[in-house]
Design an enzyme around this catalytic site. Structure first.
Site, PDB file in Angstrom:
ATOM      1  N   TRP A 181       0.848  -1.190   0.000  1.00 17.68           N
ATOM      2  CA  TRP A 181       0.000   0.000   0.000  1.00 17.68           C
ATOM      3  C   TRP A 181       0.879   1.234   0.000  1.00 17.68           C
ATOM      4  O   TRP A 181       1.878   1.290   0.715  1.00 17.68           O
ATOM      5  CB  TRP A 181      -0.911   0.042   1.235  1.00 17.68           C
ATOM      6  CG  TRP A 181      -1.644   1.342   1.325  1.00 17.68           C
ATOM      7  CD1 TRP A 181      -2.814   1.671   0.698  1.00 17.68           C
ATOM      8  CD2 TRP A 181      -1.239   2.508   2.054  1.00 17.68           C
ATOM      9  NE1 TRP A 181      -3.160   2.962   0.979  1.00 17.68           N
ATOM     10  CE2 TRP A 181      -2.208   3.514   1.814  1.00 17.68           C
ATOM     11  CE3 TRP A 181      -0.163   2.802   2.874  1.00 17.68           C
ATOM     12  CZ2 TRP A 181      -2.128   4.779   2.372  1.00 17.68           C
ATOM     13  CZ3 TRP A 181      -0.066   4.072   3.426  1.00 17.68           C
ATOM     14  CH2 TRP A 181      -1.051   5.038   3.190  1.00 17.68           C
ATOM     15  N   GLU A 222      -3.548  -3.309  -1.759  1.00 21.53           N
ATOM     16  CA  GLU A 222      -4.516  -2.555  -0.959  1.00 21.53           C
ATOM     17  C   GLU A 222      -4.763  -1.191  -1.593  1.00 21.53           C
ATOM     18  O   GLU A 222      -3.832  -0.489  -1.967  1.00 21.53           O
ATOM     19  CB  GLU A 222      -4.000  -2.371   0.474  1.00 21.53           C
ATOM     20  CG  GLU A 222      -4.976  -1.601   1.361  1.00 21.53           C
ATOM     21  CD  GLU A 222      -4.444  -1.361   2.760  1.00 21.53           C
ATOM     22  OE1 GLU A 222      -5.202  -0.817   3.587  1.00 21.53           O
ATOM     23  OE2 GLU A 222      -3.275  -1.700   3.027  1.00 21.53           O
ATOM     24  N   LYS A 224      -6.887   2.721  -1.630  1.00 22.27           N
ATOM     25  CA  LYS A 224      -7.354   3.768  -0.731  1.00 22.27           C
ATOM     26  C   LYS A 224      -8.097   4.807  -1.557  1.00 22.27           C
ATOM     27  O   LYS A 224      -7.671   5.132  -2.673  1.00 22.27           O
ATOM     28  CB  LYS A 224      -6.193   4.411   0.023  1.00 22.27           C
ATOM     29  CG  LYS A 224      -6.655   5.363   1.140  1.00 22.27           C
ATOM     30  CD  LYS A 224      -5.550   5.636   2.124  1.00 22.27           C
ATOM     31  CE  LYS A 224      -6.057   6.472   3.301  1.00 22.27           C
ATOM     32  NZ  LYS A 224      -5.055   6.641   4.346  1.00 22.27           N
ATOM     33  N   ASP A 257      -9.351  -2.805   3.087  1.00 30.38           N
ATOM     34  CA  ASP A 257      -9.404  -2.134   4.381  1.00 30.38           C
ATOM     35  C   ASP A 257     -10.744  -1.415   4.427  1.00 30.38           C
ATOM     36  O   ASP A 257     -11.048  -0.608   3.542  1.00 30.38           O
ATOM     37  CB  ASP A 257      -8.240  -1.144   4.481  1.00 30.38           C
ATOM     38  CG  ASP A 257      -8.197  -0.397   5.804  1.00 30.38           C
ATOM     39  OD1 ASP A 257      -9.230   0.183   6.192  1.00 30.38           O
ATOM     40  OD2 ASP A 257      -7.123  -0.342   6.424  1.00 30.38           O
ATOM     41  N   HIS A 260     -11.093   2.311   3.611  1.00 31.45           N
ATOM     42  CA  HIS A 260     -10.522   2.835   2.373  1.00 31.45           C
ATOM     43  C   HIS A 260     -11.532   2.945   1.235  1.00 31.45           C
ATOM     44  O   HIS A 260     -11.169   2.799   0.056  1.00 31.45           O
ATOM     45  CB  HIS A 260      -9.336   1.969   1.936  1.00 31.45           C
ATOM     46  CG  HIS A 260      -8.138   2.147   2.802  1.00 31.45           C
ATOM     47  ND1 HIS A 260      -6.883   1.685   2.469  1.00 31.45           N
ATOM     48  CD2 HIS A 260      -7.981   2.763   4.005  1.00 31.45           C
ATOM     49  CE1 HIS A 260      -6.016   1.999   3.419  1.00 31.45           C
ATOM     50  NE2 HIS A 260      -6.671   2.640   4.368  1.00 31.45           N
ATOM     51  N   HIS A 284      -8.086  -5.751   6.207  1.00 31.96           N
ATOM     52  CA  HIS A 284      -7.658  -4.941   7.338  1.00 31.96           C
ATOM     53  C   HIS A 284      -8.927  -4.372   7.963  1.00 31.96           C
ATOM     54  O   HIS A 284      -9.646  -3.614   7.305  1.00 31.96           O
ATOM     55  CB  HIS A 284      -6.733  -3.800   6.902  1.00 31.96           C
ATOM     56  CG  HIS A 284      -5.308  -4.208   6.778  1.00 31.96           C
ATOM     57  ND1 HIS A 284      -4.292  -3.302   6.547  1.00 31.96           N
ATOM     58  CD2 HIS A 284      -4.701  -5.430   6.878  1.00 31.96           C
ATOM     59  CE1 HIS A 284      -3.135  -3.942   6.490  1.00 31.96           C
ATOM     60  NE2 HIS A 284      -3.361  -5.227   6.684  1.00 31.96           N
ATOM     61  N   ASP A 292     -10.995   7.642   6.715  1.00 36.63           N
ATOM     62  CA  ASP A 292     -10.162   6.532   7.177  1.00 36.63           C
ATOM     63  C   ASP A 292      -9.408   6.943   8.434  1.00 36.63           C
ATOM     64  O   ASP A 292      -8.204   7.174   8.425  1.00 36.63           O
ATOM     65  CB  ASP A 292      -9.182   6.148   6.065  1.00 36.63           C
ATOM     66  CG  ASP A 292      -8.275   5.007   6.482  1.00 36.63           C
ATOM     67  OD1 ASP A 292      -8.705   4.171   7.284  1.00 36.63           O
ATOM     68  OD2 ASP A 292      -7.124   4.972   6.011  1.00 36.63           O
ATOM     69  N   ASP A 294      -9.092   5.318  11.343  1.00 38.02           N
ATOM     70  CA  ASP A 294      -8.420   4.262  12.095  1.00 38.02           C
ATOM     71  C   ASP A 294      -8.742   4.270  13.586  1.00 38.02           C
ATOM     72  O   ASP A 294      -7.857   4.231  14.437  1.00 38.02           O
ATOM     73  CB  ASP A 294      -6.902   4.357  11.882  1.00 38.02           C
ATOM     74  CG  ASP A 294      -6.504   3.928  10.472  1.00 38.02           C
ATOM     75  OD1 ASP A 294      -6.691   2.747  10.158  1.00 38.02           O
ATOM     76  OD2 ASP A 294      -6.032   4.770   9.699  1.00 38.02           O
ATOM     77  N   ASP A 325      -6.155  -3.053  11.882  1.00 37.92           N
ATOM     78  CA  ASP A 325      -5.342  -1.907  11.459  1.00 37.92           C
ATOM     79  C   ASP A 325      -5.990  -0.622  11.959  1.00 37.92           C
ATOM     80  O   ASP A 325      -6.962  -0.139  11.385  1.00 37.92           O
ATOM     81  CB  ASP A 325      -5.215  -1.868   9.938  1.00 37.92           C
ATOM     82  CG  ASP A 325      -4.313  -0.730   9.459  1.00 37.92           C
ATOM     83  OD1 ASP A 325      -3.726  -0.035  10.308  1.00 37.92           O
ATOM     84  OD2 ASP A 325      -4.200  -0.551   8.233  1.00 37.92           O
TER      85      ASP A 325
END
Length: 418
Positions: A181, A222, A224, A257, A260, A284, A292, A294, A325
Site C-alpha cells: 500500500w 490494498e 485507498k 481495508d 478505504h 484490514h 479513514d 483508524d 489496522d
C-alpha cells in the site's frame, strides 16, 4: 444464564456452540504492532513525520519507545486476547544492532530476527508490510513517482520486503501476508491521472518479479480512496488495486481495508463479491468515522456483518486473511489493542452462532418474512455467556475482568516512561 443454558438456547436454533468455540480457536487474527507507538517505528536513519494520508491524534502517556517496550506491551495485550494470533509488522520496525543502520531499500531478514524470536517463543505467525511513507525519499510520491531515482529506491524496498516476508514465513512455518500500500496521490485535481498509475503498475510488476513461494508469501494489493494531503486523487484506487490483483492471480491477492472506501460503501458486501472470483483475499479491519480515521474496532454493526460474510462464504477455511489496522494515540494503547482484538473475536463468534444454512434456505425458498423474524430473534440470543465460556477455554480474563490488568500495567510501567 449459565453456559449450559445458553448452549440449549442456541441448540433450539440448530446451532452447536461447542463446535463454534472450537472453530474460533483456530482462526488466526493478525495484531498490528503500530498501535503501540503511534506508527513511529524504530529506524535510526533519516525520517519524516507521518505521510501518505496517515495521521495519529492524541498524546496519551506510555507510548512504546524501543523494541523492548513495544514487545512488552504486546505481551500484555496478547495475554488478554483469546484465540490464535499473528503479529503484523511494518518494515519501519526493523531492529538494528548498536551502531548499525540500513535504509529501507537495504533492509535484510536479519533486521527482523528479534521479531522472529519473539514470535517463536509465543507460537505466533507474522505478517509484513513495506513502509512506503514517512521517509525523505517520498517526493511525495513513491512507486508512481516520475523521478526514476525515487522509483528505483522504492522498488528496491519492495523487493527487500519480499525477501523478508519469505524469511518470516519459513522461520515461523506459517504463510506471511505482505501488504503493498502506498499513499501516492495529489491534494488537488491532477493534470495526468494515467501516468502515475502506469508507473505504479510497472513498479509493482518489478517488485513481484523477486522470487518467492506463493504458498508462503501472500503479496496483497490494498487500495485507498483518499487521505489527508491526497484528497483529490490516489494512484492506488480501488479499481486499480482490484484490477491488478485480478490480472495477477498467480502472484498476489486483493486486500480490502474497510476504511478505504467512500462513506456509503461497506466491505461486508464486497467480501462475497470478491470470493466469487478469488480463491483467497485479505482484510484490514478498522473503524472509520467519516474518513479513514483508524479508530479502535468496536462490536458494531459493520464489524459483525464483515464477520458474518467471512463465515457464510467459507472464509475461515483459509480463504480470508484477517488483520486489524488502527492507531489511536488518545487512549491507553494496550487497551486499544485488547478492545479491538476482542471485539473482532466476539464478532466472529456471533457469526459462527448463526444458523447460516437455515437462513440461506429461507432466502432461497423466498420466505423473507420468516428470514427477517429469525434474524431479529437471533440478535437477542445469549451470546454473552458463550463468549465468557470462550474466554475461559482460552485461559484469558472475561469481560469485566481484564481491564484491571491494563490499569495496573499503566500504573507500574506505562506511566513511568516519561
Amino acid at each position: 444464564m449459565s453456559y449450559e443454558e445458553s448452549k440449549k438456547a442456541y441448540a433450539a436454533f440448530g446451532v452447536d456452540t461447542d463446535a463454534a468455540l472450537e472453530k474460533l480457536k483456530t482462526v488466526p487474527v493478525s495484531l498490528h504492532c503500530w498501535q503501540g507507538d503511534d506508527v513511529r517505528g524504530f529506524g535510526t536513519g533519516p525520517s519524516k513525520p507521518l505521510t501518505g494520508g496517515i495521521q495519529t491524534t492524541g498524546n496519551y502517556p506510555g507510548r512504546a519507545r524501543t523494541p523492548e517496550e513495544l514487545m512488552a506491551d504486546l505481551d500484555v495485550a496478547l495475554s488478554l486476547c483469546p484465540g490464535t494470533k499473528k503479529i503484523n509488522i511494518h518494515a519501519s520496525y526493523a531492529i538494528f544492532e548498536a551502531g548499525e543502520w540500513a535504509d529501507r531499500d537495504k533492509l535484510e531478514p536479519k533486521h527482523f530476527q528479534k521479531w522472529v524470536d519473539f514470535c517463536k517463543t509465543r507460537g505466533l505467525g507474522a505478517d509484513f508490510n513495506p513502509t512506503f511513507f514517512s521517509h525523505p525519499k517520498c517526493d511525495p510520491l513513491t512507486l508512481s513517482s516520475p523521478n526514476e531515482e525515487t522509483r528505483r529506491f522504492w522498488i528496491g524496498h519492495g523487493k527487500a520486503c519480499v525477501r523478508i516476508s519469505q524469511y518470516l514465513a519459513q522461520e515461523l512455518g506459517q504463510p506471511c501476508v505482505m501488504n503493498i500500500w502506498t499513499g501516492d496521490g495529489f491534494k488537488d485535481i491532477p493534470g495526468d491521472r494515467m501516468g502515475p498509475r502506469v508507473r505504479y503498475k510497472e513498479a509493482i510488476d518489478e517488485i513481484l518479479s523477486e522470487p518467492y513461494d506463493f504458498r508462503l508469501v501472500k503479496p496483497c494489493m490494498e487500495s485507498k480512496v483518499f487521505g489527508i494531503g491526497v484528497e483529490a486523487y490516489t494512484a492506488g484506487s480501488a479499481e486499480f488495486a482490484l484490477s491488478y490483483a485480478a490480472f495477477n492471480r498467480d502472484k498476489c491477492i486483493p486486500l480490502m481495508d474497510n476504511g478505504h472506501y467512500h462513506p456509503t460503501e461497506v466491505v461486508s458486501d464486497k467480501i462475497p463479491a470478491l470470493l466469487a472470483f478469488f480463491p483467497e483475499i485479505a482484510l484490514h479491519v478498522t473503524r472509520p468515522i467519516r474518513w479513514d480515521s483508524d479508530h479502535v474496532v468496536l462490536y458494531d454493526d459493520e464489524t459483525r456483518e464483515i464477520c458474518r460474510e467471512i463465515v457464510r462464504c467459507g472464509g475461515l477455511e483459509g480463504r480470508v486473511n484477517i488483520a486489524l489496522d488502527y492507531f489511536d494515540a488518545s487512549i491507553n494503547r494496550v487497551s486499544a489493542w485488547t478492545v479491538g482484538f476482542r471485539n473482532l473475536q466476539k464478532s466472529l463468534l456471533f457469526a459462527l452462532l448463526q444458523p447460516n444454512e437455515a437462513l440461506k434456505a429461507l432466502q432461497d425458498s423466498g420466505n423473507f418474512t420468516r428470514l427477517m423474524v429469525l434474524q431479529e430473534e437471533l440478535k437477542t440470543a445469549p451470546l454473552g455467556e458463550v463468549w465468557a465460556e470462550y474466554c475461559r477455554r482460552c485461559g484469558v480474563p472475561g469481560d469485566g475482568e481484564w481491564f484491571q490488568t491494563v490499569e495496573t500495567y499503566e500504573s507500574d510501567v506505562l506511566g513511568k516512561r516519561g
